[in-house]
Write a protein that holds these residues in place. Structure first.
Motif, short mmCIF file in Angstrom:
data_model
loop_
_atom_site.label_atom_id
_atom_site.label_comp_id
_atom_site.label_asym_id
_atom_site.label_seq_id
_atom_site.Cartn_x
_atom_site.Cartn_y
_atom_site.Cartn_z
N ASP A 17 -9.55 22.61 -8.31
CA ASP A 17 -9.56 24.12 -7.56
C ASP A 17 -10.13 23.80 -6.19
O ASP A 17 -10.02 24.38 -5.02
N THR A 41 -15.96 28.54 -4.49
CA THR A 41 -15.04 28.26 -5.35
C THR A 41 -15.68 27.71 -6.56
O THR A 41 -15.24 28.11 -7.49
N ASP A 59 -10.76 21.47 -13.83
CA ASP A 59 -10.19 22.67 -13.24
C ASP A 59 -11.12 23.06 -11.95
O ASP A 59 -10.38 23.39 -11.16
#
Length: 186
Positions: free
Chosen positions: A42, A163, A38
């Motif tokens: 992202d 991020t 994930d």
């Protein structure tokens, strides 16, 4: 992103190697890659959607179109396949996205590590330094090597680390859970 406190991971990996349980180690490494998926996805989405602006001395920039046109300019015949290949791999954001990988190191010093990074050797040679500049937010370069025509480009700074920081706690918990499960299976 570094997962600190991974000493248990190093101990588990060493025990698995010593006991000859490479299957458990492989499944642990695979589970760790899944737990970082994930975060990696992202970061890839973030870099692909980055706004990169440029202004220079007379040049207009051109991004992927200009890069693919430049790649094709040296050919006499341009086939449809060559055009598609030049356009598909020509953008900076696409090149950076393709080069983002998860690395797992279970042995060595000082500790075991799980890192998400941009693999520079997977990028075109003329783009290898750019992810670092993109992270800082600005850079200058000559347009296709023309020393008389320079352009300054900017992007959103801290796109990579920012991020990954959002995903850090969840990734750490999941890796800890996977290491604990591996310890129990030994």
């Amino acid at each position: 992103m570094r997962v600190f406190g991974a000493d248990r991971f190093k101990v588990v990996a060493a025990k698995l190697k010593k006991a000859g349980h490479t299957g458990i180690y492989r499944s642990l490494a695979k589970a760790i890659r899944v737990s970082t998926k994930d975060a990696v996805d992202d970061v890839k989405r973030t870099v692909e959607s980055l706004q990169i602006d440029g202004q220079g001395s007379g040049g207009r920039g051109g991004g992927a179109r200009a890069r693919s046109a430049h790649a094709l300019s040296k050919r006499r015949k341009i086939s449809a396949a060559a055009r598609a290949k030049a356009q598909a791999g020509s953008g900076l954001r696409a090149s950076v996205s393709r080069a983002i990988r998860t690395h797992i190191r279970a042995s060595g010093r000082p500790t075991a590590a799980v890192r998400i990074k941009v693999e520079r050797n997977l990028m075109p040679p003329d783009q290898r330094k750019l992810p670092g500049h993109m992270e800082k937010g600005s850079w200058r370069h000559p347009v296709f090597g023309n020393q008389q025509n320079w352009v300054a480009q900017t992007s959103t700074p801290n796109w990579f680390k920012g991020t990954l920081r959002k995903h850090g706690p969840a990734v750490r918990r999941e890796i800890d859970r996977q290491v604990t499960a591996a310890i129990r299976s030994i």
